[in-house]
Enzyme design. Structure first.
Site, mmCIF file in Angstrom:
data_model
loop_
_atom_site.group_PDB
_atom_site.id
_atom_site.type_symbol
_atom_site.label_atom_id
_atom_site.label_comp_id
_atom_site.label_asym_id
_atom_site.label_seq_id
_atom_site.Cartn_x
_atom_site.Cartn_y
_atom_site.Cartn_z
ATOM 1 N N CYS A 127 0.817 -1.218 0.000
ATOM 2 C CA CYS A 127 0.000 0.000 0.000
ATOM 3 C C CYS A 127 0.851 1.269 0.000
ATOM 4 C CB CYS A 127 -0.943 0.003 1.197
ATOM 5 S SG CYS A 127 -0.150 -0.423 2.767
ATOM 6 N N HIS A 240 -2.819 6.494 4.649
ATOM 7 C CA HIS A 240 -1.370 6.584 4.864
ATOM 8 C C HIS A 240 -0.840 7.931 4.382
ATOM 9 C CE1 HIS A 240 -1.464 2.523 6.010
ATOM 10 N NE2 HIS A 240 -0.832 1.938 5.018
#
Length: 334
Positions: A127, A240
């Site tokens: 990711c 994130h």
């Protein structure tokens, strides 16, 4: 329009995100099969206007499946080859095949052409690597990248539903004057940051950090790009964030970088600091774009740029990227 039979292996946070993205993007599904462990088998899940029953994943679960989306974990190590033998193309969100030289590692905005040489399995990158690669690609094409230094601030959703609940429970406990009780993470995560994702390796980097190093080189198709990473878990539920320092081979002014990134696929530039406008995880939550801001010159090196990059790790960092790969397959690459 041709339709495709799809299987999703894993029905946790990423599996649910896969269902959401398939529905939102109106992927041409003929039949959707949900597969998971025996613990989840028998549970019912709503998809569009249907009620689907989760089945236990077995070697013979992939008959008639065109595309198998593995949500992560060890399932692909056990069942991916069974899916390929049954005629399915596997898109795998785990780390099991990413660095296999016979398996493409694909970010559709960066290296879509690599889908063409798959041998039945296509790997979805980590990711944190995905969102960085989307931003690095146009910079690399325009000015060449010699070195990348990245520090991440990764949401707890990347560690699963239990990690999200641990953050919430610890936050409630600490605000009530109680002590935190770490179970999922090695230390308290509420009101704290932990510079530790995955296991530590012999070089004192974590496995998560080396994923970013090695996967970035493979996705960009350039082993000369030097990458070093520090990955940090932050007390954020989802989304994130990354502070990225890029040293280019040629000059690219911040204004030119903004214009370049703003017209690049999959990127949304939010960069008006004087108005307090810059990417935030809460703004990226539920979105598929990679958000970029705080674009400025690194005044300590020649041709250096600093950037702040944020993305929804369950969507672009996992589910959306996988579905985009599936869409490439339906456009003549199947």
């Amino acid at each position: 329009m041709k339709q495709y039979n799809v299987a999703i292996v894993g029905t946790g946070a990423v599996g649910q995100a896969l269902m959401d993205v398939l529905s939102e993007r109106r992927f041409p599904i003929g039949k959707l099969k949900l597969l998971a462990t025996s613990r989840s088998a028998g549970k019912q899940v709503k998809f569009n206007n249907e009620i689907l029953t989760i089945e236990e994943t077995k070697p013979d679960s992939f008959q008639g499946v065109d595309i198998a989306l593995f949500a992560g974990g060890s399932a692909s190590k056990e069942f991916a080859q069974d899916a390929v033998k049954a005629g399915a193309i596997v898109i795998d969100n785990s780390n099991n095949f990413r660095m296999d030289p016979s398996v493409p590692l694909v970010v559709p905005e960066v290296n879509p052409e690599d889908v063409k040489w798959h041998n039945g399995i296509i790997a979805n990158p980590n990711c944190s690597t995905i969102q960085m690669a989307v931003v690095l690609k146009p910079l690399h094409d325009a000015a060449g990248i010699s070195r990348v230094v990245v520090s991440t601030y990764q949401a707890v959703s990347g560690a699963g539903a239990e990690a999200i609940e641990e953050l919430r429970e610890q936050s409630r406990d600490i605000l009530a004057g109680k002590e935190a009780n770490p179970q999922v993470f090695p230390h308290q995560i509420a009101f704290n940051v932990i510079p530790h994702l995955d296991v530590f390796l012999e070089n004192d980097y974590t496995k998560e950090e080396m994923k970013m190093v090695n996967e970035t080189k493979k996705i960009l198709g350039d082993d000369t790009v030097a990458v070093t990473a520090t990955t940090v878990r932050a007390p954020v539920v989802n989304g994130h964030s990354e502070a990225i320092n890029v040293q280019l081979k040629n000059e690219l002014l911040p204004d030119d970088a903004r214009k370049l990134l703003a017209k690049s696929p999959g990127i949304l530039v939010i960069d008006t600091p004087k108005n307090n406008e810059y990417p935030l995880p809460v703004a990226a939550n539920g979105r598929d774009e990679v958000f970029v801001g705080r674009i400025r010159r690194d005044e300590t090196v020649e041709f250096g740029l600093n950037l702040w990059v944020v993305a929804d790790n369950l969507r672009k960092g996992a589910a959306t990227n996988a579905v985009q790969i599936a869409e490439l397959l339906t456009k003549g690459m199947l």
